[in-house]
Design a protein around this motif. Structure first.
Motif, PDB file in Angstrom:
ATOM      1  N   MET A  49     -27.302  -4.885  17.999  1.00  0.00           N
ATOM      2  CA  MET A  49     -28.334  -5.917  17.831  1.00  0.00           C
ATOM      3  C   MET A  49     -27.825  -7.278  18.274  1.00  0.00           C
ATOM      4  O   MET A  49     -28.530  -8.032  18.963  1.00  0.00           O
ATOM      5  CB  MET A  49     -28.778  -5.968  16.364  1.00  0.00           C
ATOM      6  N   GLU A  50     -26.593  -7.610  17.907  1.00  0.00           N
ATOM      7  CA  GLU A  50     -26.019  -8.894  18.296  1.00  0.00           C
ATOM      8  C   GLU A  50     -25.868  -8.985  19.819  1.00  0.00           C
ATOM      9  O   GLU A  50     -26.193 -10.017  20.439  1.00  0.00           O
ATOM     10  CB  GLU A  50     -24.666  -9.092  17.619  1.00  0.00           C
ATOM     11  N   PRO A 142     -20.240  -9.014  31.327  1.00  0.00           N
ATOM     12  CA  PRO A 142     -19.398  -8.303  30.343  1.00  0.00           C
ATOM     13  C   PRO A 142     -20.184  -7.864  29.112  1.00  0.00           C
ATOM     14  O   PRO A 142     -19.985  -6.745  28.603  1.00  0.00           O
ATOM     15  CB  PRO A 142     -18.328  -9.337  29.984  1.00  0.00           C
ATOM     16  N   ASP A 143     -21.085  -8.726  28.650  1.00  0.00           N
ATOM     17  CA  ASP A 143     -21.888  -8.353  27.481  1.00  0.00           C
ATOM     18  C   ASP A 143     -22.879  -7.239  27.810  1.00  0.00           C
ATOM     19  O   ASP A 143     -23.187  -6.401  26.958  1.00  0.00           O
ATOM     20  CB  ASP A 143     -22.642  -9.582  26.952  1.00  0.00           C
ATOM     21  N   MET A 144     -23.370  -7.197  29.037  1.00  0.00           N
ATOM     22  CA  MET A 144     -24.270  -6.119  29.444  1.00  0.00           C
ATOM     23  C   MET A 144     -23.537  -4.778  29.431  1.00  0.00           C
ATOM     24  O   MET A 144     -24.081  -3.757  28.998  1.00  0.00           O
ATOM     25  CB  MET A 144     -24.836  -6.399  30.845  1.00  0.00           C
ATOM     26  N   GLU A 149     -22.314   0.349  26.559  1.00  0.00           N
ATOM     27  CA  GLU A 149     -21.404   1.173  25.752  1.00  0.00           C
ATOM     28  C   GLU A 149     -21.992   1.416  24.362  1.00  0.00           C
ATOM     29  O   GLU A 149     -22.013   2.546  23.865  1.00  0.00           O
ATOM     30  CB  GLU A 149     -20.048   0.474  25.596  1.00  0.00           C
ATOM     31  N   SER A 150     -22.436   0.338  23.741  1.00  0.00           N
ATOM     32  CA  SER A 150     -22.950   0.424  22.375  1.00  0.00           C
ATOM     33  C   SER A 150     -24.202   1.294  22.306  1.00  0.00           C
ATOM     34  O   SER A 150     -24.354   2.104  21.388  1.00  0.00           O
ATOM     35  CB  SER A 150     -23.244  -0.982  21.851  1.00  0.00           C
ATOM     36  N   GLU A 151     -25.097   1.128  23.290  1.00  0.00           N
ATOM     37  CA  GLU A 151     -26.332   1.929  23.305  1.00  0.00           C
ATOM     38  C   GLU A 151     -26.005   3.417  23.417  1.00  0.00           C
ATOM     39  O   GLU A 151     -26.547   4.241  22.683  1.00  0.00           O
ATOM     40  CB  GLU A 151     -27.211   1.501  24.491  1.00  0.00           C
ATOM     41  N   LYS A 152     -25.121   3.759  24.356  1.00  0.00           N
ATOM     42  CA  LYS A 152     -24.762   5.169  24.550  1.00  0.00           C
ATOM     43  C   LYS A 152     -24.020   5.709  23.339  1.00  0.00           C
ATOM     44  O   LYS A 152     -24.240   6.865  22.926  1.00  0.00           O
ATOM     45  CB  LYS A 152     -23.899   5.313  25.812  1.00  0.00           C
TER      46      LYS A 152
END
Length: 227
Positions: A49-50, A142-144, A149-152
């Motif tokens: 979320m962040e 980098p945040d994308m 990574e986080s989504e997967k």
């Protein structure tokens, strides 16, 4: 109700007890795994979320700058400025294991380390808003990747949590109760067989005692007649 295919033997009783012991131990381990997966999953969701808010803010800033740049520049000049990229990005995909889940790890490298190589044009005929738009996209990259990574990771861990939950439920509501019922059924049958055997032995003993008693009486009678 115990399964009709269970043979009420001591060997089967031992097998069912070992099965129950293994199922109970596996149930505890899977519950611990599920709880730890849930904890890490919730941490990932908060991080996701962040990152999403941060990435959306960066993309929104870049879009705003592009719109302003497009308004202040002619379309041919804008297209020419962005036609040939100067910097190259190489993406490397690795993975890490978290609670038996292979989570992707994305890393990127640029062809050069020069920060100005993100600008594929000269500054003489372009607006500063275009520079801001390009810089915003470069900063948000980098945040994308972290967001990807986080989504997967959330998807993979969610699937693993669901699979673990089904296994826990199967052990808790099917395998363990079935083994307990089978143990109860076999123990009851073995107890009945043991009591039946004892009764038969007692009857045989009584019959033997009775025959012995009759034999002694007849022997005594014959002895009295002979005397």
């Amino acid at each position: 109700m115990a399964s009709t295919q269970v043979n009420p033997t001591r060997m089967e009783l031992t097998r069912q007890k070992n099965k129950l012991k293994t199922a109970v131990r596996g149930h505890k381990l899977l519950k611990d795994k599920r709880d730890e997966l849930m904890r890490q999953f919730l941490d990932l969701v908060r991080e996701n979320m962040e990152l999403r808010l941060k990435v959306e803010a960066g993309i929104r800033s870049a879009n705003t700058n592009f719109v302003i740049a497009k308004a202040g520049m002619s379309e041919p000049t804008l297209k020419t400025a962005l036609m040939t990229p100067k910097q190259e990005v190489y993406l490397e995909v690795d993975k890490k294991n978290v609670m038996s889940v292979d989570i992707p790890v994305l890393e990127y490298k640029t062809r050069t380390a020069d920060a100005n190589d993100i600008y594929s044009y000269g500054f003489a005929f372009t607006s500063s808003d275009l520079d801001g738009a390009v810089k915003s996209l470069a900063d948000v990259l980098p945040d994308m990747l972290k967001l990807a990574e986080s989504e997967k990771a959330c998807q993979l861990m969610s699937a693993e949590i669901e699979k673990t939950r089904r296994r826990v439920n199967a052990l808790e509501h099917v395998i363990i109760p079935e083994a307990q019922e089978n143990i109860k059924y076999i123990s009851m049958k073995l107890g009945e067989n043991e009591r039946s055997s004892q009764i038969r032995l007692m009857k045989v003993k009584d019959m033997m005692l009775e025959e012995t008693h009759h034999y002694k009486e007849k022997a005594h009678e014959r002895a009295m007649e002979n005397s």
